[in-house]
Design a protein around this motif. Structure first.
Motif, PDB file in Angstrom:
ATOM      1  N   GLY B  36       0.894  -1.124  -0.108  1.00 27.36           N
ATOM      2  CA  GLY B  36       0.015  -0.077   0.153  1.00 27.36           C
ATOM      3  C   GLY B  36       1.015   1.194   0.053  1.00 27.36           C
ATOM      4  N   ARG B  37       0.287   2.323  -0.300  1.00 23.31           N
ATOM      5  CA  ARG B  37       1.014   3.628  -0.557  1.00 23.31           C
ATOM      6  C   ARG B  37       1.360   4.043   0.837  1.00 23.31           C
ATOM      7  NH1 ARG B  37      -1.392   7.629  -4.949  1.00 23.31           N
ATOM      8  NH2 ARG B  37      -3.423   6.776  -4.250  1.00 23.31           N
ATOM      9  N   ASN B  38       1.995   4.973   0.968  1.00 19.88           N
ATOM     10  CA  ASN B  38       2.104   5.963   2.130  1.00 19.88           C
ATOM     11  C   ASN B  38       0.863   6.104   2.965  1.00 19.88           C
ATOM     12  OD1 ASN B  38       5.254   7.229   0.811  1.00 19.88           O
ATOM     13  ND2 ASN B  38       5.246   5.675   2.205  1.00 19.88           N
ATOM     14  N   GLY B  39       0.662   6.009   4.085  1.00 22.81           N
ATOM     15  CA  GLY B  39      -0.416   6.465   4.564  1.00 22.81           C
ATOM     16  C   GLY B  39      -1.687   5.410   4.449  1.00 22.81           C
ATOM     17  N   ALA B  40      -1.623   4.393   3.632  1.00 24.82           N
ATOM     18  CA  ALA B  40      -2.766   3.508   3.326  1.00 24.82           C
ATOM     19  C   ALA B  40      -3.277   2.710   4.426  1.00 24.82           C
ATOM     20  CB  ALA B  40      -2.122   2.478   2.138  1.00 24.82           C
ATOM     21  N   GLY B  41      -2.380   2.732   5.531  1.00 25.36           N
ATOM     22  CA  GLY B  41      -2.971   1.955   7.024  1.00 25.36           C
ATOM     23  C   GLY B  41      -2.350   0.851   7.274  1.00 25.36           C
ATOM     24  N   LYS B  42      -1.265   0.419   6.597  1.00 27.97           N
ATOM     25  CA  LYS B  42      -0.481  -0.730   6.713  1.00 27.97           C
ATOM     26  C   LYS B  42       0.061  -0.900   8.233  1.00 27.97           C
ATOM     27  CE  LYS B  42       2.694   0.080   3.706  1.00 27.97           C
ATOM     28  NZ  LYS B  42       2.390   1.246   3.183  1.00 27.97           N
ATOM     29  N   THR B  43       0.628   0.300   8.620  1.00 26.94           N
ATOM     30  CA  THR B  43       1.186   0.244  10.126  1.00 26.94           C
ATOM     31  C   THR B  43      -0.195   0.122  11.022  1.00 26.94           C
ATOM     32  OG1 THR B  43       3.120   1.380   9.246  1.00 26.94           O
ATOM     33  CG2 THR B  43       2.577   1.443  11.675  1.00 26.94           C
ATOM     34  N   THR B  44      -1.063   0.961  10.737  1.00 26.58           N
ATOM     35  CA  THR B  44      -2.102   0.865  11.750  1.00 26.58           C
ATOM     36  C   THR B  44      -2.668  -0.564  12.017  1.00 26.58           C
ATOM     37  OG1 THR B  44      -2.764   3.129  11.033  1.00 26.58           O
ATOM     38  CG2 THR B  44      -4.408   2.057  11.915  1.00 26.58           C
ATOM     39  N   MET B  45      -2.770  -1.210  10.714  1.00 25.77           N
ATOM     40  CA  MET B  45      -3.397  -2.426  10.741  1.00 25.77           C
ATOM     41  C   MET B  45      -2.497  -3.417  11.863  1.00 25.77           C
ATOM     42  SD  MET B  45      -5.259  -4.470   8.596  1.00 25.77           S
ATOM     43  CE  MET B  45      -5.405  -6.311   8.288  1.00 25.77           C
ATOM     44  N   VAL B  46      -1.358  -3.256  11.575  1.00 26.60           N
ATOM     45  CA  VAL B  46      -0.173  -4.092  12.676  1.00 26.60           C
ATOM     46  C   VAL B  46      -0.370  -3.839  13.782  1.00 26.60           C
ATOM     47  CG1 VAL B  46       2.270  -4.573  12.842  1.00 26.60           C
ATOM     48  CG2 VAL B  46       1.398  -4.747  10.646  1.00 26.60           C
ATOM     49  N   LYS B  47      -0.418  -2.659  14.334  1.00 21.82           N
ATOM     50  CA  LYS B  47      -0.463  -1.853  15.588  1.00 21.82           C
ATOM     51  C   LYS B  47      -1.757  -2.510  16.289  1.00 21.82           C
ATOM     52  CE  LYS B  47       2.667   1.973  15.598  1.00 21.82           C
ATOM     53  NZ  LYS B  47       2.708   3.368  15.725  1.00 21.82           N
ATOM     54  N   ILE B  48      -2.911  -2.588  15.431  1.00 16.44           N
ATOM     55  CA  ILE B  48      -3.965  -2.930  16.069  1.00 16.44           C
ATOM     56  C   ILE B  48      -3.973  -4.433  16.443  1.00 16.44           C
ATOM     57  CG2 ILE B  48      -6.403  -3.457  15.478  1.00 16.44           C
ATOM     58  CD1 ILE B  48      -6.437  -0.833  14.382  1.00 16.44           C
ATOM     59  N   LEU B  49      -3.281  -5.092  15.733  1.00 21.97           N
ATOM     60  CA  LEU B  49      -3.170  -6.665  15.882  1.00 21.97           C
ATOM     61  C   LEU B  49      -2.179  -6.723  17.083  1.00 21.97           C
ATOM     62  CD1 LEU B  49      -2.689  -7.850  12.227  1.00 21.97           C
ATOM     63  CD2 LEU B  49      -4.581  -8.506  13.654  1.00 21.97           C
ATOM     64  N   LEU B  50      -1.221  -5.824  17.241  1.00 22.81           N
ATOM     65  CA  LEU B  50      -0.400  -6.408  18.608  1.00 22.81           C
ATOM     66  C   LEU B  50      -0.822  -5.413  19.579  1.00 22.81           C
ATOM     67  CD1 LEU B  50       3.257  -6.015  16.421  1.00 22.81           C
ATOM     68  CD2 LEU B  50       2.231  -7.756  17.561  1.00 22.81           C
ATOM     69  N   GLY B  51      -2.011  -4.765  19.670  1.00 19.43           N
ATOM     70  CA  GLY B  51      -2.647  -4.048  20.818  1.00 19.43           C
ATOM     71  C   GLY B  51      -2.074  -2.731  21.077  1.00 19.43           C
ATOM     72  N   ILE B  52      -1.027  -2.128  20.252  1.00 24.57           N
ATOM     73  CA  ILE B  52      -0.368  -0.735  20.325  1.00 24.57           C
ATOM     74  C   ILE B  52      -1.250   0.150  19.973  1.00 24.57           C
ATOM     75  CG2 ILE B  52       1.396   0.625  19.503  1.00 24.57           C
ATOM     76  CD1 ILE B  52       2.920  -2.150  19.027  1.00 24.57           C
ATOM     77  N   ALA B  53      -2.412   0.011  19.134  1.00 25.88           N
ATOM     78  CA  ALA B  53      -3.377   1.259  18.941  1.00 25.88           C
ATOM     79  C   ALA B  53      -4.732  -0.011  19.222  1.00 25.88           C
ATOM     80  CB  ALA B  53      -3.463   1.525  17.560  1.00 25.88           C
ATOM     81  N   HIS B  54      -5.903   0.984  19.507  1.00 26.52           N
ATOM     82  CA  HIS B  54      -7.198   0.194  19.672  1.00 26.52           C
ATOM     83  C   HIS B  54      -7.867   0.323  18.429  1.00 26.52           C
ATOM     84  CE1 HIS B  54      -5.811   0.012  23.786  1.00 26.52           C
ATOM     85  NE2 HIS B  54      -5.411   1.218  23.664  1.00 26.52           N
ATOM     86  N   ARG B  55      -8.714  -0.743  18.196  1.00 31.72           N
ATOM     87  CA  ARG B  55      -9.587  -0.832  16.959  1.00 31.72           C
ATOM     88  C   ARG B  55     -10.832   0.110  17.421  1.00 31.72           C
ATOM     89  NH1 ARG B  55     -10.192  -5.636  19.755  1.00 31.72           N
ATOM     90  NH2 ARG B  55     -12.447  -6.373  19.868  1.00 31.72           N
ATOM     91  N   THR B  56     -11.391   0.709  16.384  1.00 34.37           N
ATOM     92  CA  THR B  56     -12.716   1.429  16.597  1.00 34.37           C
ATOM     93  C   THR B  56     -13.885   0.398  16.476  1.00 34.37           C
ATOM     94  OG1 THR B  56     -11.485   3.418  15.521  1.00 34.37           O
ATOM     95  CG2 THR B  56     -13.954   3.513  15.703  1.00 34.37           C
ATOM     96  N   ALA B  57     -13.833  -0.404  15.392  1.00 28.62           N
ATOM     97  CA  ALA B  57     -14.904  -1.486  15.271  1.00 28.62           C
ATOM     98  C   ALA B  57     -14.207  -2.616  14.651  1.00 28.62           C
ATOM     99  CB  ALA B  57     -15.917  -0.794  14.385  1.00 28.62           C
ATOM    100  N   GLY B  58     -15.001  -3.605  14.663  1.00 30.75           N
ATOM    101  CA  GLY B  58     -14.633  -4.757  13.907  1.00 30.75           C
ATOM    102  C   GLY B  58     -13.789  -5.826  14.835  1.00 30.75           C
TER     103      GLY B  58
END
Ligand SMILES: Nc1ncnc2c1ncn2[C@@H]1O[C@H](COP(=O)(O)OP(=O)(O)OP(=O)(O)O)[C@@H](O)[C@H]1O
Ligand SMILES: [Mg+2]
Lengths: 435, 306
Positions: B36-58
């Motif tokens: 994905g391009r810069n800012g596509a959300g790749k890092t966000t995805m990983v951080k949610i999987l690792l509990g570093i960021a919290h998911r909004t839904a799903g």
């Protein structure tokens, strides 16, 4: 458990790397060395008592709020000093001696002035001096001993000898070192020595308060706040925290361990400084003041309070500078509130402060960390350890005991509550944030 | 059971919708590349999987446990992008720290740390403070800390960032080796050629939406485009062939045709053979992952993706 031990060890590596701990330890070692360089030598009992009574001719008189010392031309002396060493297993000492005051006329003026000051009447003027009764004379002498923190004295008037009044005096003290002028002090390992004008006990109160309240309690705490304020922001740096949060560790546990790590950071130097000074001073003065040793606990409690706030600021702002400024700010404000509150309550007697102000101060005092109370509690511990409960109360009264008494129970309970609230808030914010 | 699974994952930052409902499932032993391009959300995805960021839904699961459960991360390693090691550590003490955080015993750490330092090529610098390291050295150490506890799942966010070509090759070898030992690897990258070389499956994320997902061979095989080679002169027949195909291009020794199904392809071949020219080669046209990627993110979000 292993995980949290690793976080603690990491904090230790961090402090050692910054050399700040080494600095604190070096300063502590230097101060201990200074304490070690002071020695005391016990002088003879007669000389001591003569020194003790030499300023009995000074009477404090009051004009409104101002105290003034008036000196009378009367000479006090002791003779016939006998030492009665205390009974079975008692470390206390007892002296019997004859106290003389001459000339009698001037002595009477002195006693009358003292009586007048006590009953807050105007001073006696003129040449026609009325004779104070023998009871007044005796209580005058007794009061003079009490002023020097010697509560247990019996005084009995004897027949006049020439132009002098004589008393049989029996003094009982816990130990020699509470008597004014009982020791010779030598500084810098004997480079220079002189008779200590106060008692060793009072001198040690000064030294110990200096170490516990000023060196450790202000300078040391400030350094500790500055150095530990960076712990949490450093951990929260983008890219650093990811490495830790991806591990199987809970955020509140991580933060609380960081808090403990910062706290342990101050435990080493505090124990070294105060514990070391305590050991050295006790050895040099041949007396163990456990009150001074216990003041470590109050110092650590003060740091625990401020550090919990610093951790909360660190989580909220992720900046050590912000953390330091807020924490030092809170410290200053809480101390000021303590001082102003004490002042207002003291002056309540002749100035009715507005009820709202008193209430506001009490409320602030209740929620803010009790830094001033903890400081005063430490001084109280130190004084009591050196002089005993009775004499240290007398000392506090003399120093102007306008301050409200330290309420140990509520002080400790509310401090614990403060720490709990700060850490709970910090953990809550830390757990909910996205990093 | 998938090792990594998300269902309709949504993440809103204050004013950014980083993920808008992403569902992926990664099976054990796969190398999964998220592009994905810069800012596509790749890092966000990983951080949610690792509990570093919290998911909004799903929903999101890691090794069968809901994300956020620390136990889910016990067998997981992570190499974050732009990681920053506390600089007061040395490679050795840092690995010791992270290994302890993952719960490794002192004995295991003693055995494992020198081995790992050797493996990521930091032997000479092992006892130097990290603040003296170059960027690539830090990246190697990052890989080391991710693998120190021999995790079953590895999340690597731009693992070859700042690493020289030799080092990149080494990292690729490490990944292949890990895969051969049954580890699952979740790879974030925009270095498409690298992802192509190692990944089993790739997904393309664009503006928080999963736009395409599939295994690498099927993705890089363009549908209905073939290269045909003949043993005779084909030029005179081109106008006729043109009528039977959607697209036609002359290539060396033959033609490239875009046809409408197999019958159309056979029609073209029969037509040429009827003219006495033999077919000597037929290959389905290959695309690079880059072509696929560019096509995907150029097409509007609603457009069908294969
Ligand atoms: N902590 C945050 N607060 C607010 N917005 C954020 C935060 N983290 C990420 N974002 C936003 O979320 C979006 C996705 O970011 P993300 O880091 O996941 O992208 P990425 O695909 O990893 O990009 P890159 O290839 O540049 O690493 C971006 O628009 C970014 O600005
Ligand atoms: Mg990224």
């Amino acid at each position: 458990m292993r995980r949290y031990a690793a976080v603690l060890k990491d904090s230790l590596v961090e402090t050692l790397d910054r050399k700040s701990l080494t600095f604190l330890l070096a300063v502590s070692a230097f101060i201990i060395l200074l304490c070690a360089s002071v020695g005391y030598r016990e002088l003879d009992a007669e000389g001591t008592l003569r020194h003790l009574v030499r300023h009995f001719n000074t009477v404090a008189t009051f004009r409104g709020m101002n105290a003034r010392a008036t000196r009378f031309d009367v000479h006090f002396d002791v003779s016939d000093v006998r030492e009665v060493v205390g009974g079975e297993g008692d470390s206390s000492v007892e002296y019997e001696c004859t106290l003389t005051a001459a000339p009698v006329k001037e002595f009477h003026r002195c006693v009358l002035a003292w009586q007048a000051a006590k009953s807050e009447e105007s001073r006696v003027e003129g040449d026609s001096v009325p004779e104070p009764g023998p009871e007044a004379e005796e209580s005058f002498v007794q009061a003079k001993f009490r002023e020097r923190f010697i509560p247990r004295v019996t005084v009995r008037g004897k027949s006049a000898e020439g132009d002098a009044r004589a008393f049989d005096v029996r003094i009982r003290t816990s130990r020699r070192a509470v008597l004014e002028g009982s020791h010779e002090i030598s500084v810098l390992f004997g480079a220079w020595s002189t008779r200590l004008p106060t008692s060793v006990a009072v001198f040690l109160i000064g030294v110990e308060v200096l170490v516990a309240e000023y060196i450790a309690g202000i300078f040391g705490l400030l350094i500790a706040i500055v150095f530990t304020a960076g712990f949490v922001p450093a951990m929260l740096q983008k890219g650093t925290l990811d490495l830790v949060l991806a591990r199987p560790i809970r955020r509140p546990g991580l933060l609380l361990t960081k808090y403990v790590g910062g706290f342990l950071y101050i435990v080493f130097p505090a124990v070294l400084l105060i514990g070391g000074c305590w050991l050295i001073l006790s050895w040099r003065a041949d007396f163990f003041n456990f009150g001074f040793l216990a003041s470590i606990g109050l110092l650590l409690a003060t740091f625990a309070l401020l550090h919990s706030f610093s951790v909360l600021c660190g989580v909220l702002f992720r900046s050590s500078i912000a953390s330091i400024m807020m924490t030092v700010g809170l410290w200053g404000v809480s101390w000021l509130v303590g001082v102003v509150r004490d002042g207002v309550h003291a002056f309540q007697v002749d100035w009715a402060a507005p009820g709202a102000l008193v209430k506001a101060l009490d409320a602030l005092h209740l929620i803010l960390p009790k830094t001033r109370d903890l400081g005063r509690a430490a001084v109280e511990l130190i004084a009591r350890g050196n002089l005993g409960a009775e004499a240290s109360t007398m000392m506090a009264q003399q120093a102007g005991a306008e301050a409200l008494p330290v309420q140990w129970g509520s002080c400790i309970a509310s401090s614990a509550l403060f720490v709990a609230v700060m850490l709970t808030a910090a953990c809550w914010v830390f757990s909910r944030r996205d990093y | 059971m998938p090792v990594i699974e998300t269902r309709g994952l949504v993440k809103h930052y204050r004013n950014v919708q980083a993920l808008k409902g992403v569902s992926v499932a990664v099976e054990a032993g796969e190398i999964y590349g998220l592009l994905g391009r810069n800012g596509a959300g790749k890092t966000t995805m990983v951080k949610i999987l690792l509990g570093i960021a919290h998911r909004t839904a799903g929903e999101a699961f890691l090794l069968g446990r809901p994300v956020g459960d620390p136990a889910a991360r016990a067998r997981v390693g992570f190499l974050p992008e732009d990681h920053r090691f506390p600089d007061y550590h040395t490679a050795e003490s840092a690995l010791d720290f992270y290994a302890s955080l993952s719960g490794m015993s002192r004995r295991d750490r003693r055995a494992r740390i020198p081995e790992m330092i050797e493996r990521v090529g930091l032997k000479e610098a092992a006892r130097r403070k990290i603040r003296t390291y170059s960027k690539g050295m830090k990246q190697r150490l990052g890989l080391g800390q991710a693998m120190i506890h021999d995790p079953d799942v590895l999340f690597l966010d731009e693992p070859t960032d700042g690493v020289d070509p030799v080092g990149r090759k080494q990292i690729r070898d490490v990944l292949v080796d890990l895969k051969s030992r049954g580890k699952t690897i979740f790879l974030n990258s925009h270095l498409l050629s690298e992802v192509e070389l190692v990944s089993d499956r790739v997904a393309i994320l664009e503006l928080g939406l999963l736009r395409r997902e599939g295994d690498v061979p099927s993705m890089t095989t363009a549908k209905d485009v073939y290269e045909l080679r003949f043993d005779g002169r084909i030029d005179p027949l081109l106008p006729e062939i043109q009528k039977r195909v959607r697209g036609l291009r002359r290539i060396d020794q033959g033609i490239e045709v875009d046809v409408d199904g197999r019958d159309a392809l056979n029609g073209v071949i029969d037509f040429v053979r009827d003219r006495g020219i033999g077919l000597v080669g037929l290959t389905p046209k290959k695309q690079t992952l880059e072509d696929v990627f560019l096509q995907t993110i150029d097409s509007p979000p609603g457009a069908p993706t294969s």
